[in-house]
Motif scaffolding. Structure first.
Motif, short mmCIF file in Angstrom:
data_model
loop_
_atom_site.label_atom_id
_atom_site.label_comp_id
_atom_site.label_asym_id
_atom_site.label_seq_id
_atom_site.Cartn_x
_atom_site.Cartn_y
_atom_site.Cartn_z
N LEU A 70 0.82 -1.21 0.00
CA LEU A 70 0.00 0.00 0.00
C LEU A 70 0.86 1.26 0.00
N LYS A 71 1.94 1.22 0.73
CA LYS A 71 2.82 2.38 0.80
C LYS A 71 3.40 2.65 -0.59
N GLU A 72 3.83 1.58 -1.23
CA GLU A 72 4.46 1.76 -2.55
C GLU A 72 3.47 2.35 -3.56
N ILE A 73 2.24 1.86 -3.54
CA ILE A 73 1.25 2.37 -4.51
C ILE A 73 0.89 3.81 -4.18
N GLU A 74 0.76 4.08 -2.89
CA GLU A 74 0.47 5.45 -2.45
C GLU A 74 1.52 6.42 -2.97
N GLU A 75 2.78 6.00 -2.84
CA GLU A 75 3.87 6.88 -3.25
C GLU A 75 4.00 7.00 -4.76
N LYS A 76 3.88 5.87 -5.43
CA LYS A 76 4.18 5.88 -6.87
C LYS A 76 2.99 6.22 -7.76
#
Ligand code: ARG
Length: 566
Positions: free
Chosen positions: A95-101
């Motif tokens: 989730l963090k990765e999708i949020e950031e990217k």
């Protein structure tokens, strides 16, 4: 792309005589989730280790004394070593990765410094843009975007069919039955009509064919009048197909078609001659491919005329010299399998090591109810008509489901066109498919509208629930089976893109999106969002937002719009 968790597990396992990389590759994701998140089948090592798989699995499991986070358990079962990992770790990380990217989630640098040429759509001038060109157009466009996402430089080429005796026929027909004024007014329709008329009339009056041959010769010789008309036909065709390309979100970097190679075949033929590869057969020049179980590749006819294959050969050299491609893809129907096998072989016989970087990306037929089509008899299904009808039907469905929706027409355009694109890429390329409006527009089916509808649902949820607070999140709100299933799919997205590129299979993306929507809808039914404590609500909204971002990116790779409401 290395899977981090898989690598951590591979590092835990030691087998004499087997490398870490081999172990990594042997690790599988079991179909039955209860078996674990990763599993090592030990059958493949029994020969090497001279032990039964069950014993090997037990030995491995016992040898792992301390686990590395996020691995939480290891167990041997029936010749497999099963590993469980901490779900929370994956949930947070994904989730963090999708949020950031955002939309760049799944991007990679694997293609840096490499160029991929993609030959797609490649329509024929003065012929209708019919449903037979739908697959090449949308598959090619999708591969273009997919390779770009992976960091490749892409060159999209519309290898126009703008050469051949039919242009002589068209000039004759034009001079007899048409005027420039009418042509500019009516466009393609009249070109098709006079072409059909030529065929009817020439059956009665064969001298028309002789005139056509003369005019074609004039084009070849660069006669001003002939070239002017030829270019006019080309212009009219391109202007018209451009409308369809815009609707399909398709563009090209080059329109170098067959005629572009008129002056580029001679050096290739000379090289073939020099290599002793050219044989004279009944006055024609061919490359004999008997040894490879193929009929000869015909390159120059006995009257000196060059062929489709001659132009493809010249085009391949031109592309290699101009773009220095890493790969050159030809998105063309499987009916042309032999053609590509033949001339790819010719390039190989010429000693070009880049022959192996040429790939024919073949696909099956899309047919409507009544099957085959022929331009000569004028019985073709125009792509534009198919799109229009799909849009019209979408409008009816939307008006019924959501009568108060603003901009219904604009939404129907996105839904109808999206439905056609989605269905064209939903099956493995090579399969023949029969197109049905009802099926591709079913909002509950494995369709574009279903994916778009689910996306619209994520948008409406996000706007209704208001802002979420990324700092105070209770991820235990996502510690349930439905959430885990969604996260597992989100985690897979980057590998779906690389697989689609490697196998030239856009259907992986469509299938993935349907799976994601299904799992998301299951999550949505089982997990309340509005009304939950803020921290739980936030966790669930982050997941909704991630799903939203991935759906939109997936659809956009396919060339499909995502309406906010529908
Ligand atoms: N114009 C051809 C057709 O419509 C397709 C060309 C495909 N590309 C190529 N380089 N041969 O069948």
């Amino acid at each position: 792309m290395i899977n981090e968790k898989k690598q951590i597990i591979a590092d835990l396992i030691k087998i004499d005589g087997v490398t870490n990389q081999e172990i990594y590759q042997a690790l599988e994701i079991p179909a039955d989730k209860k078996m674990g998140d990763f599993s090592l089948p030990c059958f493949r090592f029994s020969k090497l280790l001279r032990k039964a798989p069950m014993i090997i699995a037990q030995d491995i499991a016992q040898s792992i004394k301390t686990l590395t986070y996020p691995v939480t358990s290891v167990a041997a079962l029936n010749g497999y070593v099963n590993f469980l990992t901490d779900k929370l770790y994956t949930t947070k990380k994904v989730l963090k990765e999708i949020e950031e990217k955002g939309s760049s989630y799944g991007d990679s640098k694997e293609g840096e410094g490499k160029t991929v040429c993609i030959d797609y759509s490649s329509i024929n001038i003065a012929k209708p843009f019919h449903i037979g060109h739908l697959s090449t157009t949308v598959i090619g466009g999708c591969l273009y975007r997919v390779y770009k996402k992976l960091g490749y430089k892409c060159v999209g080429i519309n290898h126009l069919g703008d050469w051949g005796t039919q242009f002589g026929k068209l000039i004759v027909a034009f001079k007899l039955w048409c005027s420039e004024e009418e042509l500019n007014r009516e466009g393609m329709k009249v070109l098709t009509a006079i072409y059909v008329k030529f065929h009817d009339e020439s059956e009665k009056d064969p001298s028309l064919e002789d005139q056509a041959r003369l005019w074609f010769k004039k084009i070849e010789d660069g006669d001003a009048e002939a070239l002017r008309l030829f270019n006019l036909f080309k212009e009219i065709t391109l202007k018209e197909v451009d409308k369809t390309y815009k609707r399909l979100k398709i563009s090209f970097d080059s329109y170098a078609g067959e005629s572009f190679y008129n002056d580029k075949m001679e050096p290739v033929l000379a090289e073939l001659e020099k290599e002793g590869l050219l044989e004279i057969s009944e006055g024609a020049k061919v490359v004999n491919l008997e040894k490879y179980d193929m009929p000869p590749c015909l390159l120059v006819k006995n009257d000196g005329a060059t062929l489709y294959a001659t132009r493809d050969l010249a085009a391949a050299f031109y592309r290699k010299n101009t773009y220095d491609f890493y790969k050159c893809l030809y998105v063309v129907a499987y009916q042309q399998n032999l053609h590509f096998r033949q001339w790819f072989k010719v390039i190989e016989l010429m000693g070009m090591d880049w022959a192996k970087s040429l790939s024919h990306v073949a696909f099956g037929m899309v047919s409507l109810e009544d099957g085959a089509m022929s331009t000569r008899r004028g019985k073709v299904v125009l792509l534009e008509d198919v799109l229009n009808k799909a849009v019209e039907k979408s409008l009816a469905i939307i008006s019924e489901k959501n009568p108060n929706l603003d901009n219904k027409e604009a939404v129907a355009e996105k839904v109808g066109v999206g439905a056609v694109i989605f269905s064209t890429m939903y099956n493995n390329r090579i399969k023949d498919t029969v197109f049905s409006y009802d099926k591709v527009l079913n909002f509950d089916g494995e369709t574009g509208p279903y994916v778009q509808y689910t996306n619209a649902r994520t948008i409406s949820l996000l706007s209704k629930a208001g802002k979420y607070d990324i700092k105070s999140v209770d991820y235990s709100g996502l510690d349930n089976e439905e959430s885990h299933a969604v996260i597992a799919l989100l985690e897979k997205f980057p590998s779906i893109i690389t697989d689609a590129a490697e196998k030239y299979e856009p259907c992986y993306i469509g299938r993935f999106l349907v799976d994601l929507c299904r799992e998301f809808n299951r999550f949505y039914l089982a997990n309340r969002i509005i009304g939950e404590p803020d921290a739980v609500k936030s966790a669930r909204l982050i997941l909704v937002d991630a799903v939203h971002k991935v759906i939109e990116e997936g659809l956009s790779l396919m060339g499909i719009s995502s309406p906010e409401k529908m």
